[in-house]
Enzyme design. Sequence first.
Site, short mmCIF file in Angstrom:
data_model
loop_
_atom_site.label_atom_id
_atom_site.label_comp_id
_atom_site.label_asym_id
_atom_site.label_seq_id
_atom_site.Cartn_x
_atom_site.Cartn_y
_atom_site.Cartn_z
CB SER A 1 -8.31 0.97 5.79
OG SER A 1 -9.02 2.19 5.73
CE LYS B 1 -3.92 1.98 2.58
NZ LYS B 1 -4.73 1.87 3.82
CB SER C 1 -8.03 3.69 2.81
OG SER C 1 -7.19 3.07 3.75
#
Lengths: 476, 483
Positions: B179, B80, B155
């Site tokens: 997330s 990420k 996210s």
Amino acid sequence: MNYLTSIGLEVHVQLRTRSKMFCGCAVGFGAEPNTQTCPVCLGYPGAMPTMNGEAVRLTVRTGLTIGAQINARSKFDRKSYFYPDMPKNYQISQYDQPLCEHGSVQIDTPAGGKVVRIRRIHLEEDVAKNMHFANASGVDFNRAGTPLMEIVTQPDITSAEEAFAFLVALKQILQYAEVSDCNLEEGNIRCDVNCSVRPEGQEQLGTKTELKNLNTFKGVLNALKYEAPRQVEVLRRGGTIVQETRRWDGDAGITTSMRTKEDAHDYRYFPEPDLMPVVLAPAQVEAWRATLPEMPRARRERFVSEYGLPDYDAGVLVADKVVADFFEAAARQAPNAKAVSNWMMTEMLRLLGETERDIRSVPITPQALAGLVRLTEARTINSNTAKEIFAELFEKGGDPEAMVKQRGLGQVSDTGAIAALVDEAIAENAKSVEDYRKGKLAAAKFIVGQVMKRSKGKADPQLVTKLLEERLAAGA
Amino acid sequence: MTPDLTSLTVHGALALLESKACTAVDLVDALVAAIAARDPELGAYVSLDADGARREAEAADKARAAGTGGRLCGIPVAVKDVLNVRGQPCTCASRILQGYVAPYDATAIARLRAAGAVMLGRTNMDEFAMGGSTENSALKRTRNPRHPDYVPGGSSGGSAAAVAGGVALCALGTDTGGSIRQPAAFCGCVGLKPSYGRVSRYGLTAFASSLDQVGPMTRTVRDAALLQEVLGGVDPMDSTSVAAPVPAYTERLTTDLRGMTLGVPREYVVDGLDAGVERAVRAAIERCRELGARVIEVSLPHTRYAIATYYVIATAEASANLARFDGVRYGQRCADAADPLDLYERTRAAGFGPEVKRRIILGTYVLSSGYYDAYYLSAQKVRTLIRRDFEQAFAQCDALVTPCTPTPAYRFGEKTDDPLQMYLGDIFTVTANLAGICGLSVPCGVAGGLPVGLQILGPAFKEEQILRVGHAYELARGEGWLG
Ligand SMILES: [Zn+2]
């Protein structure tokens, strides 16, 4: 109407640690800009603070030396405001749970001793240094994250002179506790000053102004000597004091308004989620208490009893820990501590003052001073020679005993040799001898001078005087 | 016949590497080719260092041949874009960090590297991890691999889409309010949010420091267990990491759930819970019962305050965490600033997207003088009550089983105009972050053709319990869950 002044100080002290408050970077002065930095003290994305245990220890140690309460649990908070010298745009500080609270510092005032109460001592990180060039500005982050201890007093101080005396006393304590180098030139001690005045008889303190970032004790003294009367003058004229931050302009000798309460920051303090609270076990605090060094007042008393110094001399010597350390190291090796003290009180402090140097940076060593005292005590050299040697040691260092031997500076104490010189001088200065006999005692000094000249300064002047007086009395 | 290397599990890939049926370079090449073919449409990655990954894979192959390879030797991992990897960009999907190159490795990355993993590329996300659909990325759109008109969740939407979409074997995500778990549920992969303090946050660009955790996103629970063994453990660089021993999770997995008690929180049956989601989750809980678990009802009475509490604490911390993005030291800087204030205002106005600004303003407000007690302090008190709710629940059961999200993935733009509606989607996941406990999302079927996630919550530092439930359920569920 008379007015009373109330002054509170917030003193920021750079602690003597090897690394920064929340990262492993070295703490140092004078390095190339931005060479002592890492992701943590530059506020890079993802970097996190870790506690410098030594900074916590030094802060607690300071608290212990001023009799403060050491909080078993304290925490760190974020203090938010934007400024280019702030890597994260928040400073990690302590808001409502500082490491130490409720201490006191004794100061000497012309009116006698006085106690200034300490409200709290907390720990925080220093900011970077902004630099301005012709067409741009830069930031040097070497200083960012340096451990800073903030000592906050109650508004117990009532004059500029007391504020100065407090800072002197505090510096002495910090030096004795070995928590800070207290180097003012390197900004080790910086001061914010709160000042208010009120009419005599009024209980409640007047509206205060804050003077920011005073870097010298003299600056604090002079700023307050201006600010307190300024406030009194405003009140006398029927005006009111505005709560504001003021800047001290040392060159002009005045304070000017920087910002008022209306545009004061809202720091939005909240607990620092990246750090755990500091929990101090009582056993830990007691172990630290056991390592506290002798403080100035105790040392002064000991210098009187152990070395037989007058109280005044002891007070002068202990005022600066490094001077006292020097004295004590020399006194331990010398036959006469009082003689060492005399050298310290006269020549040493005079030369340090004249040259504006620190005793740690001059070449003379305690061993050398002890050697010099040995030479004078044994009357191997006279006092004039000793003064010359001291000046040389101060400048270049060296071993006085070797110097005396090498250069043949040893004092002539051989009665026979000196007697011969005295006889020669009497024979050649009949006029002076006659003056002396007529009662002009000063004439003898002239003859002594002549003898010293003949001996190339090596004769023991006391012995010369004694022999001369004997000869003249005997009617030679 | 050569197997499709892009559809492997981590364990499957390790078996092939160990038997010399493929090399780490083969894995990287296969994934790079798949990314070239599929990612222009999918949009999972924001940057890819194919050459760097190939070099690391070569080194891993050598290490394996020499017998010095670690537990993840040669396994490519997608990361990420919020985690710092030395020498790589780390934009957090924000304009303000364009041009920033990380000078150091996050601890999670360093641990993966030490185990021999290969850093493949960086995945899309909501800007600064603020959002639940990856629509808040300033860089690109990521699509749900199960249906291109639907969001992947967020996210960590890029990581979930990469793993579920065949362009990564496994990925790292971060979870502040769901997330990791929510995009795993939306895309149909496994996502583990470890307990707070379990994985070092050092090098994770902070959104909300007291809530953030790094965790694995994988194709199976067993893979998540393996990655978590590598990631977990105390770190001197993160004072909030905890020195609890990290069990060998992979060795504690079982095929049944005998002796376990699972709690179903009464309060998690809410208005707006999608009927298809409810059906899939009930069936999954029934499956757990068949595996030998005792299922009881429990209560988490303060659940209804969780969203408000979460958005006060998370935004407060974010307002300070994001203050450092000012154009002074790295990233984007506005041109010709007149003074510092001008520099801050224009840099931040241009650099942050609307959701990030909304949260900074909200967080600044709740910490402001005069409002602190009413908002931040109250939220902290409620947080304590929520934590206590879980302690009491876990006194009665080993793990909780709930829906991961109230609905399956939604269409692009469906909720962007209504932030509150978007926030309510976090209802089942934020509580774990507030309480600091661990949570796992495992695919448990479909609703309207889109994946549904079963959320399994466990006590702090008891990841082995939720991994065991997830693994046994996953085996019983089988492969055909997508229908
Ligand atoms: Zn540093």
